[in-house]
Design a protein around this motif. Structure first.
Motif, PDB file in Angstrom:
ATOM      1  N   ALA A 281       0.818  -1.208   0.000  1.00  0.00           N
ATOM      2  CA  ALA A 281       0.000   0.000   0.000  1.00  0.00           C
ATOM      3  C   ALA A 281       0.855   1.262   0.000  1.00  0.00           C
ATOM      4  CB  ALA A 281      -0.924  -0.002   1.217  1.00  0.00           C
ATOM      5  N   GLY A 282       0.641   2.119  -0.996  1.00  0.00           N
ATOM      6  CA  GLY A 282       1.329   3.395  -1.085  1.00  0.00           C
ATOM      7  C   GLY A 282       2.786   3.317  -1.499  1.00  0.00           C
ATOM      8  N   LYS A 283       3.280   2.136  -1.843  1.00  0.00           N
ATOM      9  CA  LYS A 283       4.702   1.963  -2.141  1.00  0.00           C
ATOM     10  C   LYS A 283       4.958   1.850  -3.639  1.00  0.00           C
ATOM     11  CE  LYS A 283       5.603  -0.413   2.245  1.00  0.00           C
ATOM     12  NZ  LYS A 283       5.986  -1.692   2.896  1.00  0.00           N
ATOM     13  N   GLN A 284       6.183   2.189  -4.013  1.00  0.00           N
ATOM     14  CA  GLN A 284       6.662   1.958  -5.374  1.00  0.00           C
ATOM     15  C   GLN A 284       7.296   0.564  -5.393  1.00  0.00           C
ATOM     16  OE1 GLN A 284       8.261   5.929  -7.227  1.00  0.00           O
ATOM     17  NE2 GLN A 284       8.918   5.833  -5.098  1.00  0.00           N
ATOM     18  N   VAL A 285       6.677  -0.351  -6.112  1.00  0.00           N
ATOM     19  CA  VAL A 285       7.051  -1.766  -6.068  1.00  0.00           C
ATOM     20  C   VAL A 285       7.684  -2.173  -7.387  1.00  0.00           C
ATOM     21  CG1 VAL A 285       6.199  -4.112  -5.736  1.00  0.00           C
ATOM     22  CG2 VAL A 285       5.144  -2.210  -4.487  1.00  0.00           C
ATOM     23  N   VAL A 286       8.758  -2.948  -7.303  1.00  0.00           N
ATOM     24  CA  VAL A 286       9.343  -3.584  -8.485  1.00  0.00           C
ATOM     25  C   VAL A 286       9.403  -5.081  -8.235  1.00  0.00           C
ATOM     26  CG1 VAL A 286      11.383  -3.836  -9.944  1.00  0.00           C
ATOM     27  CG2 VAL A 286      10.696  -1.562  -9.145  1.00  0.00           C
ATOM     28  N   ILE A 287       8.878  -5.833  -9.186  1.00  0.00           N
ATOM     29  CA  ILE A 287       8.888  -7.287  -9.126  1.00  0.00           C
ATOM     30  C   ILE A 287       9.954  -7.795 -10.077  1.00  0.00           C
ATOM     31  CG2 ILE A 287       7.530  -9.386  -9.496  1.00  0.00           C
ATOM     32  CD1 ILE A 287       5.017  -7.457  -9.146  1.00  0.00           C
ATOM     33  N   VAL A 288      10.890  -8.583  -9.579  1.00  0.00           N
ATOM     34  CA  VAL A 288      11.964  -9.136 -10.405  1.00  0.00           C
ATOM     35  C   VAL A 288      11.591 -10.563 -10.756  1.00  0.00           C
ATOM     36  CG1 VAL A 288      14.425  -9.617 -10.592  1.00  0.00           C
ATOM     37  CG2 VAL A 288      13.635  -7.663  -9.223  1.00  0.00           C
ATOM     38  N   GLY A 289      11.258 -10.803 -12.013  1.00  0.00           N
ATOM     39  CA  GLY A 289      10.827 -12.120 -12.466  1.00  0.00           C
ATOM     40  C   GLY A 289       9.573 -12.015 -13.291  1.00  0.00           C
ATOM     41  N   GLY A 290       9.571 -12.628 -14.468  1.00  0.00           N
ATOM     42  CA  GLY A 290       8.469 -12.439 -15.403  1.00  0.00           C
ATOM     43  C   GLY A 290       7.465 -13.564 -15.473  1.00  0.00           C
ATOM     44  N   GLY A 291       7.516 -14.522 -14.550  1.00  0.00           N
ATOM     45  CA  GLY A 291       6.623 -15.676 -14.609  1.00  0.00           C
ATOM     46  C   GLY A 291       5.310 -15.479 -13.893  1.00  0.00           C
ATOM     47  N   ASP A 292       4.610 -16.602 -13.674  1.00  0.00           N
ATOM     48  CA  ASP A 292       3.291 -16.561 -13.052  1.00  0.00           C
ATOM     49  C   ASP A 292       3.344 -16.050 -11.612  1.00  0.00           C
ATOM     50  OD1 ASP A 292       2.049 -17.490 -15.310  1.00  0.00           O
ATOM     51  OD2 ASP A 292       1.995 -19.577 -14.672  1.00  0.00           O
ATOM     52  N   THR A 300      -1.637  -8.816  -6.634  1.00  0.00           N
ATOM     53  CA  THR A 300      -1.765  -8.590  -5.191  1.00  0.00           C
ATOM     54  C   THR A 300      -1.400  -7.156  -4.831  1.00  0.00           C
ATOM     55  OG1 THR A 300      -1.286 -10.916  -4.719  1.00  0.00           O
ATOM     56  CG2 THR A 300      -0.953  -9.346  -2.925  1.00  0.00           C
ATOM     57  N   ALA A 301      -0.292  -6.666  -5.398  1.00  0.00           N
ATOM     58  CA  ALA A 301       0.142  -5.297  -5.103  1.00  0.00           C
ATOM     59  C   ALA A 301      -0.874  -4.269  -5.595  1.00  0.00           C
ATOM     60  CB  ALA A 301       1.508  -5.042  -5.733  1.00  0.00           C
ATOM     61  N   VAL A 302      -1.478  -4.525  -6.751  1.00  0.00           N
ATOM     62  CA  VAL A 302      -2.514  -3.633  -7.271  1.00  0.00           C
ATOM     63  C   VAL A 302      -3.674  -3.551  -6.289  1.00  0.00           C
ATOM     64  CG1 VAL A 302      -4.283  -3.405  -9.055  1.00  0.00           C
ATOM     65  CG2 VAL A 302      -1.916  -3.865  -9.710  1.00  0.00           C
ATOM     66  N   ARG A 303      -4.109  -4.701  -5.765  1.00  0.00           N
ATOM     67  CA  ARG A 303      -5.242  -4.715  -4.839  1.00  0.00           C
ATOM     68  C   ARG A 303      -4.894  -4.115  -3.483  1.00  0.00           C
ATOM     69  NH1 ARG A 303      -5.943  -8.073  -8.667  1.00  0.00           N
ATOM     70  NH2 ARG A 303      -8.016  -8.794  -9.310  1.00  0.00           N
ATOM     71  N   GLN A 304      -3.629  -4.144  -3.114  1.00  0.00           N
ATOM     72  CA  GLN A 304      -3.223  -3.540  -1.848  1.00  0.00           C
ATOM     73  C   GLN A 304      -3.055  -2.025  -1.957  1.00  0.00           C
ATOM     74  OE1 GLN A 304       0.315  -5.796  -0.899  1.00  0.00           O
ATOM     75  NE2 GLN A 304      -0.824  -7.266   0.358  1.00  0.00           N
ATOM     76  N   GLY A 305      -3.150  -1.494  -3.166  1.00  0.00           N
ATOM     77  CA  GLY A 305      -3.075  -0.044  -3.335  1.00  0.00           C
ATOM     78  C   GLY A 305      -1.674   0.490  -3.494  1.00  0.00           C
ATOM     79  N   ALA A 306      -0.816  -0.230  -4.220  1.00  0.00           N
ATOM     80  CA  ALA A 306       0.548   0.248  -4.461  1.00  0.00           C
ATOM     81  C   ALA A 306       0.517   1.537  -5.271  1.00  0.00           C
ATOM     82  CB  ALA A 306       1.351  -0.816  -5.206  1.00  0.00           C
ATOM     83  N   ALA A 307       1.477   2.424  -4.990  1.00  0.00           N
ATOM     84  CA  ALA A 307       1.579   3.674  -5.745  1.00  0.00           C
ATOM     85  C   ALA A 307       1.978   3.395  -7.184  1.00  0.00           C
ATOM     86  CB  ALA A 307       2.595   4.605  -5.081  1.00  0.00           C
ATOM     87  N   SER A 308       2.863   2.419  -7.398  1.00  0.00           N
ATOM     88  CA  SER A 308       3.242   1.974  -8.736  1.00  0.00           C
ATOM     89  C   SER A 308       3.770   0.553  -8.631  1.00  0.00           C
ATOM     90  CB  SER A 308       4.316   2.893  -9.347  1.00  0.00           C
ATOM     91  OG  SER A 308       5.552   2.744  -8.662  1.00  0.00           O
ATOM     92  N   VAL A 309       3.624  -0.205  -9.697  1.00  0.00           N
ATOM     93  CA  VAL A 309       4.154  -1.574  -9.740  1.00  0.00           C
ATOM     94  C   VAL A 309       4.757  -1.805 -11.115  1.00  0.00           C
ATOM     95  CG1 VAL A 309       3.747  -3.985  -9.194  1.00  0.00           C
ATOM     96  CG2 VAL A 309       2.110  -2.264  -8.424  1.00  0.00           C
ATOM     97  N   ASP A 401      10.386   1.309  -3.227  1.00  0.00           N
ATOM     98  CA  ASP A 401      10.264   1.144  -1.771  1.00  0.00           C
ATOM     99  C   ASP A 401      10.181  -0.324  -1.376  1.00  0.00           C
ATOM    100  OD1 ASP A 401       9.931   4.011  -1.376  1.00  0.00           O
ATOM    101  OD2 ASP A 401       7.935   3.729  -2.226  1.00  0.00           O
ATOM    102  N   MET A 402       9.765  -1.167  -2.328  1.00  0.00           N
ATOM    103  CA  MET A 402       9.642  -2.597  -2.074  1.00  0.00           C
ATOM    104  C   MET A 402      10.046  -3.368  -3.317  1.00  0.00           C
ATOM    105  SD  MET A 402       6.210  -4.886  -1.214  1.00  0.00           S
ATOM    106  CE  MET A 402       6.159  -4.622   0.559  1.00  0.00           C
ATOM    107  N   VAL A 403      10.879  -4.384  -3.137  1.00  0.00           N
ATOM    108  CA  VAL A 403      11.294  -5.269  -4.225  1.00  0.00           C
ATOM    109  C   VAL A 403      10.812  -6.677  -3.888  1.00  0.00           C
ATOM    110  CG1 VAL A 403      13.217  -6.280  -5.496  1.00  0.00           C
ATOM    111  CG2 VAL A 403      13.320  -3.877  -4.779  1.00  0.00           C
ATOM    112  N   LEU A 404      10.191  -7.332  -4.853  1.00  0.00           N
ATOM    113  CA  LEU A 404       9.722  -8.696  -4.681  1.00  0.00           C
ATOM    114  C   LEU A 404      10.445  -9.589  -5.682  1.00  0.00           C
ATOM    115  CD1 LEU A 404       5.896  -7.950  -4.352  1.00  0.00           C
ATOM    116  CD2 LEU A 404       7.533  -8.380  -2.512  1.00  0.00           C
TER     117      LEU A 404
END
Length: 495
Positions: A281-292, A300-309, A401-404
């Motif tokens: 929620a409210g964070k700039q998120v980057v996900i490393v990995g292009g799979g399922d 999940t991040a979209v539904r939690q209200g991330a500032a960007s993903v 702010d968050m890396v997954l």
């Protein structure tokens, strides 16, 4: 074949999804409730009743696809359910979670859109529950033999159900507090609501399968001791050893593994937590990995209200059509696919700098930088070529702010001590070694699913569970009538 010209007169039509703005605000499944049945008969009519149905070979379960397509087109749902359940213990799971290699192998897909096999399967499974066709099938008599199944993912559950129905007394051991493995805490509810899992577990309980939760074999109970209590043991713990990203800054706060993040979000949906301690929620998120798994993190991040993903995929953006030279029919092609999560990210503009939807393709992470408190604040990446080599002058920086990390899994985890206590032999890549009969080097101990095969698809997991059940039944009784759809060395069709 109810309509011999159905594949020529009826266009492909898929189960419609709910509007993005609506579904991104809840955790319900993304599809429009009740919108599948009005279209599914005609979609089943598109099946060509091929002389050689390659969809059979593309699916490791050997699903009788042309048969139940024909039955659905005629509204014979009971017979369709019987055909479907003859090869698949959990079609409501695969109908929602499988990427449908059967559709890639559909003969119609040579030059037209494939039959919507996955949607037909899901419709049959749901109708079976609605009409009471999926009743418990307890054994007529007990064999007096006992089996312990370690792990309650799709492999463990399929093996347990098959062995229970064969008359053996089966107990499933799960280290989490609920049964289901990855389907419970790894798969978000918007892909599969958990009531589908719960009613299947109730069916298994009624058949006689026993479940032991909050029991980590090797830690809460010794693996050797447990083995001594049972006539046979099946290890189906999955591939839980996640792959790491060895780059500078990995130790910074705010950099998490996907499977640290997703279970907490699922626990919120289960009612265990009010909010996730790793919320986007409210964070700039980057996900490393292009799979399922990365796409699951995205939704999940979209539904939690991330500032960007933004999602990073090391591969180049694939084309919209199959490359007939590199990946000819009927193999499963790498093409551009728009999952529900990517559709949401695109329409909600979660990643303005992305190439398409939320993804940056051909992108490799170089390093993370943090602030004075040791929290990640930026991700440095570089564009790569087809050999994954950096392209000079293409470095760029993303604020974060968050890396997954969603980089896949290498094999079964060893933290509980199960593998070491039993003295199981491993393959060089870290999976459990087994012979042509799914047996490990320890007498009476069998291994199946991702723990032995390596990271794979849910259809392969269920097929492994059914096959290992036949092997265990044969070990206990000298013969078996249980189906074994695959062998331990079978692999998906490839060039």
């Amino acid at each position: 074949m109810a309509d011999p010209k159905g594949f020529m007169t009826t266009p492909r039509q898929e189960w419609p999804r709910r509007p993005v703005e609506e579904r991104a605000r809840d955790w319900d499944e993304v599809y429009v409730p009740g919108a599948l049945l009005p279209i599914i008969n005609q979609q089943a009519d598109r099946c060509m009743d091929c002389g050689i149905p390659f969809c059979h070979d593309a699916c490791p379960l050997g699903n009788l696809i042309p048969e139940w397509n024909d039955l659905v087109s005629r509204d014979d749902w009971r017979a369709a359910s019987d055909r479907l359940h003859a090869t698949n213990n959990f079609p409501e799971f695969t109908g929602r979670l499988c990427p449908a290699p059967c559709e890639a192998g559909c003969v119609l897909a040579i030059n037209q859109p494939a039959v919507t096999i996955k949607n037909v399967e899901c419709a049959i499974a749901d109708m079976a529950w609605e009409e009471g066709f999926a009743r418990p099938s307890p054994p007529d008599r007990l064999s007096g033999r006992t089996v312990a199944v370690i792990g309650s993912g799709p492999t463990g559950l399929a093996a347990a159900q098959q062995l229970t129905r064969a008359g053996h007394t089966v107990a499933v051991y799960e280290r989490d507090d609920r049964i289901g493995g990855l389907m419970r805490y790894g798969i978000p509810a918007f892909k599969m609501e958990k009531h589908h899992l719960e009613r299947r577990l109730e069916q298994m309980r009624a058949e006689g399968t026993r479940f032991r939760t909050s029991t980590a074999v090797g830690r809460d109970i010794g693996a050797v001791e447990l083995r001594s209590r049972y006539d046979a043991m099946v290890i189906a713990t999955g591939a839980t050893a996640w792959r790491e990203l060895a780059v500078p800054g990995r130790e910074l706060a705010g950099v998490h593994q996907a499977m640290e993040y997703l279970p907490l979000a699922n626990r919120v949906c289960e009612g265990d937590l009010e909010t996730s301690p790793l919320s986007a929620a409210g964070k700039q998120v980057v996900i490393v990995g292009g799979g399922d798994t990365g796409a699951d993190c995205l939704g999940t991040a979209v539904r939690q209200g991330a500032a960007s993903v933004t999602q990073l995929d090391i591969y180049a953006q694939p084309g919209a059509d199959r490359d007939d030279d590199a990946e000819p029919w009927p193999t499963y092609p790498k093409i551009y696919r728009l999952s529900a999560a990517h559709e949401e990210a695109r329409d909600l503009r979660t990643a303005p700098a992305a190439d398409a939807d939320a993804r940056l393709f051909a992108a490799s992470t170089l390093r993370f930088f943090g602030d004075a408190r040791g929290h990640v604040r930026s991700l440095h990446l570089v564009e790569v070529d087809a050999q994954r080599q950096p392209v000079s002058g293409t470095e760029r920086v993303l604020p974060v702010d968050m890396v997954l990390l969603a980089l896949g899994f290498s094999g079964p985890g060893r933290e509980d001590g199960l593998i070491d206590q039993l003295g199981l032999q491993l393959q060089p890549r870290g999976t459990i070694a087994r012979d042509a009969g799914f047996a490990t080097n320890v007498p009476g101990v069998f291994a199946a699913g991702d723990a032995a095969r390596g990271q794979s698809l849910i259809v392969w997991a269920i097929a492994e569970g059914r096959a290992v059940a036949a092997a265990v039944d044969r070990h206990l009784t000298g013969s078996s009538e249980l189906p074994a759809p695959i062998g331990p060395y079978d692999r998906p069709m490839a060039v």
